[in-house]
Write a protein that holds these residues in place. Sequence first.
Motif, PDB file in Angstrom:
ATOM      1  N   PHE A  10       4.157   9.657  -0.234  1.00  0.00           N
ATOM      2  CA  PHE A  10       3.454  10.932  -0.301  1.00  0.00           C
ATOM      3  C   PHE A  10       3.478  11.508   1.104  1.00  0.00           C
ATOM      4  CE2 PHE A  10      -0.368  13.630  -0.216  1.00  0.00           C
ATOM      5  CZ  PHE A  10      -0.205  14.364  -1.388  1.00  0.00           C
ATOM      6  N   PHE A  11       3.392  12.851   1.191  1.00  0.00           N
ATOM      7  CA  PHE A  11       3.523  13.481   2.504  1.00  0.00           C
ATOM      8  C   PHE A  11       2.619  14.706   2.556  1.00  0.00           C
ATOM      9  CE2 PHE A  11       5.559  16.090   5.784  1.00  0.00           C
ATOM     10  CZ  PHE A  11       5.863  15.130   6.753  1.00  0.00           C
ATOM     11  N   THR A  12       2.094  14.973   3.736  1.00  0.00           N
ATOM     12  CA  THR A  12       1.381  16.226   3.973  1.00  0.00           C
ATOM     13  C   THR A  12       1.666  16.660   5.394  1.00  0.00           C
ATOM     14  OG1 THR A  12      -0.766  17.353   3.941  1.00  0.00           O
ATOM     15  CG2 THR A  12      -0.765  15.066   4.674  1.00  0.00           C
ATOM     16  N   ALA A  53      -4.224   3.471   1.480  1.00  0.00           N
ATOM     17  CA  ALA A  53      -2.843   3.757   1.868  1.00  0.00           C
ATOM     18  C   ALA A  53      -2.637   3.450   3.343  1.00  0.00           C
ATOM     19  CB  ALA A  53      -2.509   5.216   1.592  1.00  0.00           C
ATOM     20  N   SER A  54      -1.395   3.307   3.738  1.00  0.00           N
ATOM     21  CA  SER A  54      -1.023   3.272   5.151  1.00  0.00           C
ATOM     22  C   SER A  54      -0.590   4.679   5.552  1.00  0.00           C
ATOM     23  CB  SER A  54       0.120   2.284   5.383  1.00  0.00           C
ATOM     24  OG  SER A  54      -0.269   0.973   5.044  1.00  0.00           O
ATOM     25  N   VAL A  55      -0.776   5.005   6.817  1.00  0.00           N
ATOM     26  CA  VAL A  55      -0.483   6.354   7.311  1.00  0.00           C
ATOM     27  C   VAL A  55       0.554   6.280   8.419  1.00  0.00           C
ATOM     28  CG1 VAL A  55      -1.420   8.298   8.628  1.00  0.00           C
ATOM     29  CG2 VAL A  55      -2.688   7.393   6.664  1.00  0.00           C
ATOM     30  N   ARG A  57       0.859  -1.184   0.000  1.00  0.00           N
ATOM     31  CA  ARG A  57       0.000   0.000   0.000  1.00  0.00           C
ATOM     32  C   ARG A  57       0.898   1.237   0.000  1.00  0.00           C
ATOM     33  NH1 ARG A  57      -5.158  -1.168   2.774  1.00  0.00           N
ATOM     34  NH2 ARG A  57      -5.110   0.901   3.731  1.00  0.00           N
ATOM     35  N   PRO A  58       0.507   2.320  -0.645  1.00  0.00           N
ATOM     36  CA  PRO A  58       1.299   3.549  -0.555  1.00  0.00           C
ATOM     37  C   PRO A  58       1.434   3.974   0.907  1.00  0.00           C
ATOM     38  CG  PRO A  58      -0.422   3.759  -2.222  1.00  0.00           C
ATOM     39  CD  PRO A  58      -0.710   2.502  -1.457  1.00  0.00           C
TER      40      PRO A  58
END
Length: 470
Positions: free
Chosen positions: A371-373, A310-312, A265-266
């Motif tokens: 990916f990042f936020t 996705a995973s976080v 997963r992303p």
Amino acid sequence: MPTTPTTTERSDSRDIPSSQSSSNPRPLSSAPVKVALLGVTFDSPNLGVGALLGGCIAAILSNYPNAQISVLDYGYDPFQRQVRFNDRDVAVDFVNLRFSKRLFLPNNIAWLIALSIFLRLIPVKSLRERIIAKNSTLKFISETDVFGSIAGGDSFADIYGLSRLFYVGLPQILIILLGKKLVLFPQTFGPFKGSFARRIARYIISHSESVYLRDKKSIDDARKLLPASQTSKVKFCFDVGFLLKPEPKQNYDSSWIAAAKAQSRPLVGINVSGLLYSGGYTGKNEFGLKADYRLLVEKMIEFFIREKSASVALVSHVQSEKNSAGPGEGDDTVCREIFNSLESKYPGQIFFAGADFASAQVKHVIAQCDFFTGSRMHACIAALSQAVPAVAISYSDKFVGVLETIGMTEAVADPRKLDENQILQIIGEAFDHRESSRRHLLTVIPEVQTKAIATLGDAISPYLHPLRRS
């Protein structure tokens, strides 16, 4: 209390980049360049400060490999820190100022400013020199070629209150009063709400040799405060946080990264700001957010896990201060709290990246993300500088200004203007187009790093002793 470094500490090479060194460093000279940095410090709980310090040191050493670098900032004790650069150890002295009610401490900033004003009234040079020689801080300043001030990146403003502006401004005023060369390293300028704050800012920039700012709005605002004859001194330079080299943390339990990636997963990194989560310094939404930040964080996590499969990973970039009486603004406390509350709801899909990082170490963790936020700008810069697509959830104009310089204005979501659903839409579109963003970053970041190093090399060179110039 002595102000010359007396103890030695080890940095474990954590915050100093080496791989982005200039391809044309200025040759070694017999007399090393002496540069002191203001407005940064070692071991700040805000890892963005460490990123700025590391970037400044990298830029200086890339241009002047035998430079003698010091940090002049507030602290209880002086020390010496060994940092790693290009496979060698470099000693950096920390010379401590005091911001204290004990006004007659020899290194109290108020006392030093009073002394500097008194020195300007003394017409006899030999007498001035004797007074300076008796105060180790004044002696250190007198022997330094050039001072580079970066004001924590965004503290040259009154957005955080007038006291913060005084805190970062007084050392700069001290350097000016002593007739030394002051260069403002790339930072955000303003905003300034009050006329008194603007007068302080005008005095500092008008007496600085050069002013390097990291966004167009800051440049425009600074030039408006100066007479036409001085506007050319205000120039652009990329944020030095782009220069920080990631370093793995020793003995770090990275099993969660392997577990996340094993799911195919992303992996999305989310930096949760403890400051915004608690409602600002006052708890009363002083930044004027339209979006409910707590609700936004909850929705983002659900959005990535449920809708984007996705995973976080929750990533902190400001650490809770030790011995603090309250929760403060630390991200780690909030991230751990969120993880504990949601772990059972999203088993094996949400992770807490941990705490107690140095700037370069957390950057290494962020590099593992797809990916990042985040709401801390240098957490987002840590991602973008490693070609990890990111969206910054901004609470000030500094975000859009800095990201505009790398062609990523679409990667800013402003909760002062947008609600939670509008922000989620921006994040979702950026996530879906992350591969094209990654290709863009792979092209632009090396150029950004090269230009930042060259610009700061040029910033220092005009003010050196002729024997020290290349």
